[in-house]
Design an enzyme around this catalytic site. Sequence first.
Site, PDB file in Angstrom:
ATOM      1  N   LYS A   1      30.265  48.674  45.619  1.00  0.00           N
ATOM      2  CA  LYS A   1      30.551  47.487  46.413  1.00  0.00           C
ATOM      3  C   LYS A   1      30.108  47.652  47.864  1.00  0.00           C
ATOM      4  O   LYS A   1      29.769  46.671  48.533  1.00  0.00           O
ATOM      5  CB  LYS A   1      32.036  47.166  46.327  1.00  0.00           C
ATOM      6  CG  LYS A   1      32.478  46.804  44.910  1.00  0.00           C
ATOM      7  CD  LYS A   1      33.972  46.618  44.808  1.00  0.00           C
ATOM      8  CE  LYS A   1      34.384  46.266  43.392  1.00  0.00           C
ATOM      9  NZ  LYS A   1      34.070  47.326  42.430  1.00  0.00           N
TER      10      LYS A   1
ATOM     11  N   ARG B   1      27.843  43.565  34.476  1.00  0.00           N
ATOM     12  CA  ARG B   1      28.317  43.763  33.096  1.00  0.00           C
ATOM     13  C   ARG B   1      28.910  42.455  32.608  1.00  0.00           C
ATOM     14  O   ARG B   1      28.974  41.464  33.333  1.00  0.00           O
ATOM     15  CB  ARG B   1      29.399  44.844  33.063  1.00  0.00           C
ATOM     16  CG  ARG B   1      30.537  44.552  34.044  1.00  0.00           C
ATOM     17  CD  ARG B   1      31.682  45.527  33.928  1.00  0.00           C
ATOM     18  NE  ARG B   1      32.633  45.422  35.013  1.00  0.00           N
ATOM     19  CZ  ARG B   1      33.593  44.508  35.099  1.00  0.00           C
ATOM     20  NH1 ARG B   1      33.702  43.584  34.168  1.00  0.00           N
ATOM     21  NH2 ARG B   1      34.444  44.500  36.116  1.00  0.00           N
TER      22      ARG B   1
ATOM     23  N   GLU C   1      31.023  37.332  42.277  1.00  0.00           N
ATOM     24  CA  GLU C   1      32.377  36.911  42.616  1.00  0.00           C
ATOM     25  C   GLU C   1      32.490  36.536  44.088  1.00  0.00           C
ATOM     26  O   GLU C   1      31.879  37.165  44.961  1.00  0.00           O
ATOM     27  CB  GLU C   1      33.377  38.016  42.274  1.00  0.00           C
ATOM     28  CG  GLU C   1      33.362  38.411  40.800  1.00  0.00           C
ATOM     29  CD  GLU C   1      34.550  39.258  40.405  1.00  0.00           C
ATOM     30  OE1 GLU C   1      35.211  39.811  41.311  1.00  0.00           O
ATOM     31  OE2 GLU C   1      34.826  39.358  39.199  1.00  0.00           O
TER      32      GLU C   1
ATOM     33  N   ASN D   1      29.397  41.998  39.571  1.00  0.00           N
ATOM     34  CA  ASN D   1      29.733  42.848  38.439  1.00  0.00           C
ATOM     35  C   ASN D   1      28.558  42.870  37.475  1.00  0.00           C
ATOM     36  O   ASN D   1      28.209  41.834  36.891  1.00  0.00           O
ATOM     37  CB  ASN D   1      30.994  42.344  37.739  1.00  0.00           C
ATOM     38  CG  ASN D   1      32.242  42.596  38.561  1.00  0.00           C
ATOM     39  OD1 ASN D   1      32.457  43.709  39.044  1.00  0.00           O
ATOM     40  ND2 ASN D   1      33.047  41.580  38.754  1.00  0.00           N
TER      41      ASN D   1
ATOM     42  N   GLU E   1      37.851  46.434  53.854  1.00  0.00           N
ATOM     43  CA  GLU E   1      37.326  45.137  54.257  1.00  0.00           C
ATOM     44  C   GLU E   1      38.483  44.249  54.676  1.00  0.00           C
ATOM     45  O   GLU E   1      39.640  44.504  54.316  1.00  0.00           O
ATOM     46  CB  GLU E   1      36.547  44.491  53.111  1.00  0.00           C
ATOM     47  CG  GLU E   1      37.401  44.103  51.918  1.00  0.00           C
ATOM     48  CD  GLU E   1      36.587  43.481  50.796  1.00  0.00           C
ATOM     49  OE1 GLU E   1      35.346  43.442  50.908  1.00  0.00           O
ATOM     50  OE2 GLU E   1      37.193  43.035  49.798  1.00  0.00           O
TER      51      GLU E   1
END
Length: 614
Positions: free
Chosen positions: A116, A274, A258, A272, A183
């Site tokens: 990320k 996957r 997302e 993601n 974050e």
Amino acid sequence: MITSVLVANRGEIACRVFRTCGELGIRTVAVHSDADANARHQRVADMAVRLPGAAPSETYLRADLVVQAAIASGADAVHPGYGFLSENPDFARAVLDAGLIWVGPPPEAIEAMASKTRAKELMGLAPLREVAQGDLPVLVKASAGGGGRGMRIVRRLEELDAALEGARTEAASAFGDGEVFVEPYIEDGRHVEVQILADTHGTVWTLGTRDCSLQRRHQKVIEEAPAPGLNPELTATLYETATRAARAVAYTGAGTVEFLVTGDQAHFLEMNTRLQVEHPVTEAIHGIDLVALQIRIAEGHALETPDPPHARGHAVEARLYAEDPASGWTPQTGTLHHLAVPPSVRLDTGYDDGDEIGVHYDPMLAKAVAHAPTRADAIRKLAGALERTTIHGPTTNRDLLVRSLRHKEFTTARMDTGFYTRHLPELTTTDPDPHAPLAAALADTQGRSRFGGWRNLPSQPQTKRYAMAGEEHEATYRHTRVGLSAEGVRVVHADARLVVLEVDGVRRKFEIARYGDQVHVNATTLTALPRFPDPTAQHAPGSLLAPMPGTVIRVADGLTEGAAVQAGEPLLWLEAMKMEHKITAPATGTLTALHAVPGQQVAVGALLAVVQPA
């Protein structure tokens, strides 16, 4: 052409991939740990290969063992599922280097987006390098993996170091990677995502939006497609950003981008690389099979059209977990004696009746998905199906799901990620059936009596005791010349499995199932209590008992017997079902006994420590 697929995963997702493979005529291979030696996913596969050990780090996270299993079984392709190694670029490379087909995106794309921190840099964003008072609250987050593991909200600077240590430990255990980042934490936004599908010929589909705002511990509980209430401009922005992210890394296969949405603003969270747990809602509204399309793309086929199929209707998915939401979402273990969901909804599960719910893995039992012409219809359909679902076994979140789906904030699409923070107490308020103990007692009487309950003369009142919703209840009844009777009700019928009572002119049916001391009466669970309680089965006041079986992974620094502790102060941490659980002091006082040591395996109810209140 792929002829045999090994799924490098377990549970529900492995069973779901196997189902599609079976429809396509593809042989299936499962891998399983020793803890999963009798798990459903290895039973339904054509072949299964053992991975010695129980912990994920010894089994499902061992890329070398999984690749060896694929070669030994003769598989020509590997599907990673989600979680575990699904976003590990080295695993993808190992599969390709072994001459196998990888049913997923290129390792370079996984590498670019799976971390990320690197994904944010690629999208022009950056995590916080230093945290000051003005930055709070912040979110400590694992760079690898997901599912709420390795995540901590920090609201005070003095909590940051402990949050970093806890997140690193949990992330390393769950994903084999302890890297974390910090974050800004945006409270009460909506979690919205875009499903993408890309082939090797340059086509990228954006398959609509999903809303996954109802979450507990940063893990999704209820998801739906499409995300309600988004204006066309925001939707177009989400599609454009998702497509840009896919093209930036030459992505192929299924993936999800997302976002956290606040008002009309979208904040990129992650990509993601996957298949997602919630992919069935996208399949339902688009009329597609994402796993089948993953396999076709891995074989080199192009998507059939430049644009994705149009969406039809609305779909809602609920994740059924073996957990107690009223007790801090504590995972539950034990035997799943019976699970039956009405056929009106789709059920994806990794369990059969009689399977054991263990301590090593995620406690999700199943996903129930409803598809209907409108959002309101889909919500009603799913809530009704869950309400009629039969679950005999450990405590689950089923009642929470039904109440969540019917909550006004959800039905009017005004939910956000703070939904359970605001509403958990009202959603977990117990409302046990007051006639359940009597029904259980009558069924038990009939089940244990060889000749039934008929008597020539009236008997003295009979009593049975049950624990229900944390309280003790006593059921009183009589044997009479004509059968069984009880005050305030008319016993219409009673046998070991079914009791029919008439209350104020209304007949009600109670279906009964008993497993040892556990009694299920419709949707109410009771525990039969002995007539005379065992006086030795008591613990001293202030005793801290293990709420679940697990492993003691940490004891608070400097904690020794005789230490002064404050109410709510963390004393030790248990790891169970891939999650870390904090055990706190129940009162301010003195630690008079400490039985837990790091690395110790404990059973549910084991005595961990004793705090003598001041």
